[in-house]
Design a protein around this motif. Structure first.
Motif, PDB file in Angstrom:
ATOM      1  N   ARG A  25      46.743  33.752  33.763  1.00 49.28           N
ATOM      2  CA  ARG A  25      45.347  34.586  33.232  1.00 49.28           C
ATOM      3  C   ARG A  25      45.581  35.218  31.937  1.00 49.28           C
ATOM      4  NH1 ARG A  25      41.881  35.924  36.913  1.00 49.28           N
ATOM      5  NH2 ARG A  25      42.038  35.170  39.178  1.00 49.28           N
TER       6      ARG A  25
ATOM      7  N   HIS B 126      33.630  38.110  29.104  1.00 46.59           N
ATOM      8  CA  HIS B 126      33.669  38.548  30.646  1.00 46.59           C
ATOM      9  C   HIS B 126      32.359  38.385  31.589  1.00 46.59           C
ATOM     10  CE1 HIS B 126      34.544  41.189  34.033  1.00 46.59           C
ATOM     11  NE2 HIS B 126      33.699  41.950  34.181  1.00 46.59           N
TER      12      HIS B 126
ATOM     13  N   SER C 205      31.706  35.112  32.159  1.00 47.82           N
ATOM     14  CA  SER C 205      32.604  34.774  33.330  1.00 47.82           C
ATOM     15  C   SER C 205      32.573  34.635  34.345  1.00 47.82           C
ATOM     16  CB  SER C 205      34.270  34.759  33.501  1.00 47.82           C
ATOM     17  OG  SER C 205      33.872  36.746  33.946  1.00 47.82           O
ATOM     18  N   LEU C 206      31.552  35.696  34.769  1.00 46.93           N
ATOM     19  CA  LEU C 206      30.727  36.575  35.958  1.00 46.93           C
ATOM     20  C   LEU C 206      29.362  35.863  36.308  1.00 46.93           C
ATOM     21  CD1 LEU C 206      30.692  40.522  35.380  1.00 46.93           C
ATOM     22  CD2 LEU C 206      32.832  39.091  37.203  1.00 46.93           C
TER      23      LEU C 206
ATOM     24  N   ASP D  59      37.522  31.971  35.068  1.00 42.61           N
ATOM     25  CA  ASP D  59      36.876  32.340  36.343  1.00 42.61           C
ATOM     26  C   ASP D  59      37.133  33.943  36.473  1.00 42.61           C
ATOM     27  OD1 ASP D  59      35.681  30.048  37.116  1.00 42.61           O
ATOM     28  OD2 ASP D  59      37.836  29.638  38.392  1.00 42.61           O
ATOM     29  N   PRO D  60      36.518  35.148  36.928  1.00 38.31           N
ATOM     30  CA  PRO D  60      36.959  36.339  36.806  1.00 38.31           C
ATOM     31  C   PRO D  60      37.695  36.666  38.043  1.00 38.31           C
ATOM     32  CG  PRO D  60      34.766  35.683  38.072  1.00 38.31           C
ATOM     33  CD  PRO D  60      35.261  34.472  37.479  1.00 38.31           C
ATOM     34  N   LEU D  61      38.348  37.711  38.023  1.00 37.22           N
ATOM     35  CA  LEU D  61      39.540  37.934  39.417  1.00 37.22           C
ATOM     36  C   LEU D  61      38.352  38.419  40.189  1.00 37.22           C
ATOM     37  CD1 LEU D  61      42.163  38.852  39.495  1.00 37.22           C
ATOM     38  CD2 LEU D  61      42.395  41.186  39.165  1.00 37.22           C
ATOM     39  N   PRO D  62      38.775  38.119  41.326  1.00 35.75           N
ATOM     40  CA  PRO D  62      38.211  38.827  42.639  1.00 35.75           C
ATOM     41  C   PRO D  62      37.532  40.362  42.990  1.00 35.75           C
ATOM     42  CG  PRO D  62      39.278  36.499  43.655  1.00 35.75           C
ATOM     43  CD  PRO D  62      39.433  37.299  41.773  1.00 35.75           C
ATOM     44  N   ASN D  63      36.552  40.594  42.543  1.00 34.44           N
ATOM     45  CA  ASN D  63      36.288  42.246  42.703  1.00 34.44           C
ATOM     46  C   ASN D  63      37.148  42.826  42.302  1.00 34.44           C
ATOM     47  OD1 ASN D  63      35.128  41.798  45.632  1.00 34.44           O
ATOM     48  ND2 ASN D  63      37.574  40.837  46.320  1.00 34.44           N
ATOM     49  N   GLN D  64      37.515  42.474  40.646  1.00 36.27           N
ATOM     50  CA  GLN D  64      37.588  42.937  39.101  1.00 36.27           C
ATOM     51  C   GLN D  64      36.401  44.253  38.652  1.00 36.27           C
ATOM     52  OE1 GLN D  64      39.220  41.748  36.143  1.00 36.27           O
ATOM     53  NE2 GLN D  64      40.514  43.620  35.429  1.00 36.27           N
TER      54      GLN D  64
ATOM     55  N   PRO E 292      40.229  37.241  33.598  1.00 33.32           N
ATOM     56  CA  PRO E 292      40.030  35.760  34.198  1.00 33.32           C
ATOM     57  C   PRO E 292      40.823  34.651  33.688  1.00 33.32           C
ATOM     58  CG  PRO E 292      39.148  36.065  31.643  1.00 33.32           C
ATOM     59  CD  PRO E 292      39.804  37.262  32.148  1.00 33.32           C
TER      60      PRO E 292
END
Length: 433
Positions: free
Chosen positions: A129, A261, A264-265, A405-410, A428
């Motif tokens: 990350r 960001h 990534s989403l 790839d984004p951090l889930p549910n961030q 990410p």
């Protein structure tokens, strides 16, 4: 003419606390509940008038006077970034404008690519990350140092980067913290500020004296300042370099955090960007003509700037009464426009909260003042073309090497400072393309 709607707060205090804690939310509610021209109640501090529709924004920015930025001038000197409207501002603007012409900036791209590649090669690792806020700040600071001094200059780059990195955070704290210790107090931060600002001014001053451009090397900001320096003292040139440093790193670095960001989403947009980069650039260095041929990176940067503009609010003072949307703002009115709110105005933008870079590829025309991420009118940021170039370059180079790839549910909120900062910082996961 109709009365201006009032967004009221508690007696005496008014909306001051909310203005300090959540200005974006306050401005958004003001437009939603009261319309495009609103008087904000700041209690004993007096009213502040907010204008949100593009036509009203145009009238305010074209007729209002930029106020004196005393604190910034105390911190950074009397450069363009800290100067109020007037003859001195115009003189400084004429000095800096030639430095940011498109053909000159295109010739500087190898200088910018060096520190970018250094970061991606040494600190970005597949499967780990990455803290985008930290990285984009480090990268844009390093880019600015190279663009200012050039690769051949005998400059202590490590000291310059460290001083600039600290000063960005210090200025942010001084401007946007409710209570700070007086700068005359010998706190650790104040002592370091005095040490670092003196060191940075000395580095810049020494480089100005010693600078001799070698044939065949890329142009730098120092070259441009020396070429057009007629009538400017060495101290004034140092002030202008500091202006370029502060205005061109914090805002651009934050804008790039948002752009990466949002990509990534939005995997489909990221894939479109990678496909275009692969087709046009391949694995070549993305400089000069190749960057100009790309459309998707530029559109992605513009769209992220629409949603999260660095210059999220601009203040003006009206010296004469001004008719705005059927309301008369009085002479002396303190007035504010918010690009964040105007960029999401439902009468101007379709699906205003969505990240849709394709809206910049359609050729659709819109009001000139519907989009002003770096200001507008005579006081539009002179370095906006440099910021766009950095954005195109970073997005293109990252797309050649990584998928984010984004951090889930961030959750990502906003913190208004010198630039509109994401909180918490996006982190990410770096994946192979």
């Amino acid at each position: 003419m109709s009365a201006i709607p009032v967004f009221a707060g508690p007696p005496l205090l008014g909306l001051n606390l909310r203005f300090l804690r959540d200005p974006i939310g306050m401005f958004s509610q003001a437009r939603r509940d009261h319309g495009d021209v609103v008087q904000l109640d700041l209690g004993l501090a007096g009213p502040l008038h907010a204008v949100f529709h593009p036509e009203g924004v145009k009238r305010v920015l074209m007729n209002g006077r930029r106020t004196h930025r005393q604190l910034l001038r105390e911190l950074l000197g009397k450069g363009l970034f800290t100067s109020p409207s007037g003859d001195d501002w115009g003189r400084r603007r004429r000095l800096l404008t030639p430095l940011f012409r498109a053909e000159r900036l295109a010739a500087m791209t190898p200088l910018l690519l060096g520190p970018l590649d250094e970061a991606l090669d040494t600190r970005w690792r597949t499967g780990e990350r990455i803290d985008l806020a930290t990285e984009m700040k480090r990268i844009t600071v390093a880019m600015m140092v190279e663009a200012t001094f050039g690769t051949g200059a005998d400059v202590d780059r490590t000291a310059a980067r460290a001083a600039l990195d600290f000063l960005l955070g210090y200025v942010d704290h001084q401007l946007f913290t409710f209570a700070t210790a007086p700068r005359s107090w010998p706190t650790p931060a104040n002592r370091r500020y005095r040490t670092d600002i003196a060191a940075l001014r000395r580095i810049i001053g020494d480089a100005l004296v010693a600078r001799t451009r070698r044939p065949g090397t890329e142009p730098t900001f120092l070259d441009g300042l020396l070429e057009h320096r007629a009538g400017f003292s060495d101290e004034e040139l140092v002030d202008e370099v500091l202006s370029i440093f502060i205005a061109g790193t914090e805002t651009t670095g934050t804008a790039l955090v948002w752009a990466l960001h949002l990509l990534s989403l939005n995997g489909e947009v990221a894939e479109q960007l990678r496909a275009e980069v692969d087709d046009v650039v391949g694995q070549q260095d993305p400089t000069g003509d190749l960057l100009r041929k790309l459309r998707v990176p530029r559109a992605a940067v513009r769209e992220s700037l629409r949603l999260y503009p660095p210059a999220w609010a601009l203040r003006r003072v009206l010296d004469e009464p001004l008719d705005v949307g059927g309301h008369v703002l009085p002479a002396g009115a303190r007035t504010i426009v918010s690009s964040y709110v105007t960029h999401r105005h439902p009468d101007v933008w379709s699906t205003p909260d969505a990240f849709l870079p394709e809206r910049w590829l359609s050729g659709e025309e819109r009001h000139r003042f519907a989009y002003f991420p770096f200001g507008a009118g005579a006081h539009q940021c002179v370095g906006n073309t440099f910021a766009q170039l950095e954005g195109d370059l970073v997005l293109t180079r990252v797309a050649q090497r990584f998928r984010l790839d984004p951090l889930p549910n961030q959750p990502t909120g906003t913190k208004p400072a010198i630039a509109l900062t994401p909180v918490p910082a996006p982190t990410p996961l770096l994946m192979p393309v």
